[in-house]
Design a protein around this motif. Structure first.
Motif, PDB file in Angstrom:
ATOM      1  N   LEU A   1       0.863  -1.285   0.024  1.00 51.85           N
ATOM      2  CA  LEU A   1      -0.072  -0.029   0.054  1.00 51.85           C
ATOM      3  C   LEU A   1       0.863   1.227   0.076  1.00 51.85           C
ATOM      4  N   MET A   2       0.314   2.444  -0.384  1.00 55.11           N
ATOM      5  CA  MET A   2       0.831   3.640  -0.558  1.00 55.11           C
ATOM      6  C   MET A   2       0.911   4.269   1.008  1.00 55.11           C
ATOM      7  N   GLY A   3       2.041   4.533   1.283  1.00 54.89           N
ATOM      8  CA  GLY A   3       2.418   5.367   2.918  1.00 54.89           C
ATOM      9  C   GLY A   3       2.581   6.905   2.460  1.00 54.89           C
ATOM     10  N   ASN A   4       2.406   7.665   3.561  1.00 50.01           N
ATOM     11  CA  ASN A   4       2.929   8.823   3.419  1.00 50.01           C
ATOM     12  C   ASN A   4       4.153   9.166   2.965  1.00 50.01           C
ATOM     13  N   HIS A   5       5.172   8.023   3.559  1.00 51.79           N
ATOM     14  CA  HIS A   5       6.590   8.494   3.112  1.00 51.79           C
ATOM     15  C   HIS A   5       6.811   8.078   1.548  1.00 51.79           C
ATOM     16  N   GLU A   6       6.025   7.405   1.113  1.00 50.72           N
ATOM     17  CA  GLU A   6       6.159   7.138  -0.538  1.00 50.72           C
ATOM     18  C   GLU A   6       5.746   8.339  -1.163  1.00 50.72           C
ATOM     19  N   LEU A   7       4.631   8.941  -0.767  1.00 53.73           N
ATOM     20  CA  LEU A   7       4.296  10.488  -1.482  1.00 53.73           C
ATOM     21  C   LEU A   7       5.375  11.460  -1.094  1.00 53.73           C
ATOM     22  N   LEU A   8       6.035  11.236   0.118  1.00 52.54           N
ATOM     23  CA  LEU A   8       6.916  12.140   0.277  1.00 52.54           C
ATOM     24  C   LEU A   8       8.306  11.994  -0.357  1.00 52.54           C
ATOM     25  N   LEU A   9       8.608  10.829  -0.715  1.00 50.49           N
ATOM     26  CA  LEU A   9       9.870  10.385  -1.467  1.00 50.49           C
ATOM     27  C   LEU A   9       9.511  10.747  -2.956  1.00 50.49           C
ATOM     28  N   LEU A  10       8.301  10.556  -3.467  1.00 45.62           N
ATOM     29  CA  LEU A  10       7.986  10.912  -4.951  1.00 45.62           C
ATOM     30  C   LEU A  10       8.194  12.397  -4.894  1.00 45.62           C
TER      31      LEU A  10
ATOM     32  N   GLU B   1      -7.185  -1.914   0.406  1.00 40.85           N
ATOM     33  CA  GLU B   1      -7.714  -2.755   0.049  1.00 40.85           C
ATOM     34  C   GLU B   1      -8.399  -3.583   1.174  1.00 40.85           C
ATOM     35  N   GLN B   2      -9.433  -4.554   0.761  1.00 37.99           N
ATOM     36  CA  GLN B   2     -10.156  -5.264   1.509  1.00 37.99           C
ATOM     37  C   GLN B   2      -9.716  -6.539   1.304  1.00 37.99           C
ATOM     38  N   VAL B   3      -9.254  -7.353   2.295  1.00 39.83           N
ATOM     39  CA  VAL B   3      -8.891  -8.649   2.132  1.00 39.83           C
ATOM     40  C   VAL B   3      -9.438  -9.456   3.398  1.00 39.83           C
ATOM     41  N   ASP B   4     -10.139 -10.446   2.976  1.00 43.74           N
ATOM     42  CA  ASP B   4     -10.662 -11.548   4.125  1.00 43.74           C
ATOM     43  C   ASP B   4     -11.662 -10.519   5.167  1.00 43.74           C
ATOM     44  N   GLY B   5     -12.116  -9.621   4.928  1.00 45.38           N
ATOM     45  CA  GLY B   5     -13.044  -8.786   5.983  1.00 45.38           C
ATOM     46  C   GLY B   5     -12.000  -7.884   6.691  1.00 45.38           C
ATOM     47  N   HIS B   6     -10.625  -7.596   6.360  1.00 42.00           N
ATOM     48  CA  HIS B   6      -9.961  -6.548   6.725  1.00 42.00           C
ATOM     49  C   HIS B   6      -9.624  -5.313   5.889  1.00 42.00           C
ATOM     50  N   LEU B   7      -9.962  -4.422   6.436  1.00 37.79           N
ATOM     51  CA  LEU B   7      -9.683  -3.039   5.631  1.00 37.79           C
ATOM     52  C   LEU B   7      -8.354  -2.637   5.922  1.00 37.79           C
ATOM     53  N   LEU B   8      -7.712  -2.661   4.712  1.00 42.64           N
ATOM     54  CA  LEU B   8      -6.091  -2.434   4.900  1.00 42.64           C
ATOM     55  C   LEU B   8      -5.761  -1.227   4.531  1.00 42.64           C
TER      56      LEU B   8
ATOM     57  N   ILE C   1     -13.498   1.454  -2.613  1.00 41.13           N
ATOM     58  CA  ILE C   1     -11.940   1.246  -2.655  1.00 41.13           C
ATOM     59  C   ILE C   1     -11.323   1.727  -3.913  1.00 41.13           C
ATOM     60  N   GLU C   2     -12.014   1.169  -5.193  1.00 43.49           N
ATOM     61  CA  GLU C   2     -11.643   1.348  -6.571  1.00 43.49           C
ATOM     62  C   GLU C   2     -11.645   3.074  -6.612  1.00 43.49           C
ATOM     63  N   ALA C   3     -12.665   3.682  -6.146  1.00 44.85           N
ATOM     64  CA  ALA C   3     -12.521   5.145  -6.365  1.00 44.85           C
ATOM     65  C   ALA C   3     -11.409   6.074  -5.710  1.00 44.85           C
ATOM     66  N   VAL C   4     -11.080   5.399  -4.441  1.00 50.55           N
ATOM     67  CA  VAL C   4      -9.887   6.043  -3.692  1.00 50.55           C
ATOM     68  C   VAL C   4      -8.883   5.735  -4.385  1.00 50.55           C
ATOM     69  N   ASN C   5      -8.311   4.421  -4.556  1.00 51.65           N
ATOM     70  CA  ASN C   5      -7.238   3.984  -5.270  1.00 51.65           C
ATOM     71  C   ASN C   5      -7.140   4.900  -6.701  1.00 51.65           C
ATOM     72  N   ASP C   6      -8.166   4.828  -7.292  1.00 51.73           N
ATOM     73  CA  ASP C   6      -8.071   5.597  -8.769  1.00 51.73           C
ATOM     74  C   ASP C   6      -7.771   7.236  -8.717  1.00 51.73           C
TER      75      ASP C   6
ATOM     76  N   VAL D   1     -18.558   2.354   4.633  1.00 53.93           N
ATOM     77  CA  VAL D   1     -18.288   2.841   3.207  1.00 53.93           C
ATOM     78  C   VAL D   1     -17.511   2.030   2.194  1.00 53.93           C
ATOM     79  N   TYR D   2     -16.453   1.323   2.931  1.00 56.28           N
ATOM     80  CA  TYR D   2     -15.597   0.523   2.217  1.00 56.28           C
ATOM     81  C   TYR D   2     -15.485  -0.946   2.174  1.00 56.28           C
ATOM     82  N   GLY D   3     -16.461  -1.305   3.293  1.00 57.84           N
ATOM     83  CA  GLY D   3     -16.616  -2.695   3.577  1.00 57.84           C
ATOM     84  C   GLY D   3     -15.610  -3.322   4.608  1.00 57.84           C
ATOM     85  N   GLY D   4     -15.788  -4.424   4.990  1.00 55.77           N
ATOM     86  CA  GLY D   4     -14.654  -5.305   5.998  1.00 55.77           C
ATOM     87  C   GLY D   4     -15.242  -5.094   7.554  1.00 55.77           C
ATOM     88  N   THR D   5     -15.052  -5.803   8.272  1.00 56.52           N
ATOM     89  CA  THR D   5     -15.430  -5.888   9.783  1.00 56.52           C
ATOM     90  C   THR D   5     -14.206  -5.199  10.561  1.00 56.52           C
TER      91      THR D   5
END
Length: 364
Positions: free
Chosen positions: A169-178, A229-236, A251-256, A298-302
């Protein structure tokens, strides 16, 4: 939750100031949050608790220190088992693992992955169909951020060949380095005078060796990372913030939206994205569980699983950044809080904590 000052671990040398940032005022609400402690994590400014409000005058994520959070400010809850009926992996898929913030600590990452049986003694993927997610923040503060990115990219190919996967996933430090690479000393509207990505990167532990080794394929890889992303009910997600809601209702809209913002290559737009990703602590204290639910609805998961905010801060404890404070917090595993709805994965590797690799679901 940046250059201008280099505040690092033991043996890293004195703080180096840059003249490119003319105003690094500390907003009043930072001082109100509590006293500063020596050796605190050189993270980003703590945003207001009410994230529905506009950014306050003077808000900027370029301040290095996080304030100490008093233990009484944290709602501690007992660990609860995974909710009945939670999503289970599809047939044929291997176990699911998540990794907290790495921040350039390549050796610790390899050791933690080997301990979980995900890598063999030679550092190659050995987990077959297992699924591995990194929650972002691969670089800055630690000695080998580019080495971490190279490892994750290599493991992505090796895991896929074995029938599993390794994703990030994208973290704030990836944005920072970019931003530091693309925009350098270009002034941006920080909300507190003139700021630049390069100065902000240095202030938050940017490493010259990472910048020297940064190549186009690293930049392209970071720019394409998903934000959630959501995987097995976990919103990551990376950050413990509700700011994701500003970027889409799926999730798709946010990523796009995040990828499109980066692709437009506008310094002010990317800066605004970066500063929103630096917001933190939305899920702690009174109302924290409701903030988690606002994302899950909004994004699903437990449950939500995040990095960004070191567990010692969520617990109201701080350790020494240089590792000299032997009485610092002991982090043995993830922190479950917000009525059991949130799992924090940043063990505080930059503050003598632990780099966490955890299999999900987490029941205890």
């Amino acid at each position: 939750m940046v250059e201008g000052s280099m505040t690092q671990g033991a043996g890293q040398g004195p703080e180096v100031r840059t003249p490119t940032v003319r105003d690094f005022r500390v907003p009043a609400y930072v001082h109100e949050a509590g006293p500063y402690a020596h050796g605190t994590h050189p993270g980003d400014v703590v945003p207001p608790r009410d994230e529905s409000e506009d950014y306050p005058e003077g808000y900027t994520p370029t301040q290095r220190d996080l304030p100490v959070i008093n233990r009484g400010d944290t709602v501690l809850v007992s660990v609860v088992p995974e909710a009945a009926g939670a999503a289970q992996p599809e047939t044929g898929q291997g176990p699911l693992y998540v990794v907290g913030d790495v921040h350039g600590y390549l050796d610790q990452l390899v050791a933690a992955l080997q301990e979980k049986g995900l890598l063999d003694a030679a550092g190659n993927w050995s987990a077959g169909t297992a699924r591995l997610w990194f929650l972002g923040d691969f670089t800055d503060r630690g000695p080998d951020g580019i080495g971490v990115i190279d490892l994750v990219m290599r493991l992505s190919a090796e895991a896929a060949a074995a029938g599993g996967y390794c994703k990030a996933l994208m973290g704030n430090h990836e944005l920072l380095l970019l931003g530091a690479k693309r925009f350098g000393d270009t002034p941006v509207n920080s909300g507190a005078g003139t700021a630049t990505f390069h100065a902000a990167w240095l202030l938050n532990g940017g490493q010259k060796t990472d910048m020297d080794r940064l190549q186009d394929h690293h930049l392209q890889w970071m720019a394409r990372l998903d934000a959630m992303e959501q995987v097995d009910g976990h919103l990551l997600v990376h950050s413990d913030t509700t700011a994701y809601l500003d970027y889409g209702d799926s999730i798709e809209a946010v990523n796009d939206t995040v990828r499109e913002t980066i692709a437009r290559n506008d310094a002010d737009e990317v800066w605004d994205l970066f500063r929103k990703f630096t917001k933190r602590f939305s899920f702690r204290d009174e109302g924290g569980a409701d903030a988690v639910r606002s994302l899950l609805d909004v994004y699903g998961g437990t449950r939500i699983v995040h990095g960004h905010s070191p567990i010692p801060y969520l617990l109201g404890e701080v350790g020494s950044e240089d590792g000299e404070d032997e009485s610092g917090p002991v982090v043995d595993g993830p922190h479950i809080y917000a009525d059991g709805l949130a799992i924090a994965m940043d063990g505080g590797v930059t503050m003598a904590g632990k780099l966490l690799v955890q299999q999900l679901p987490l029941d205890s």
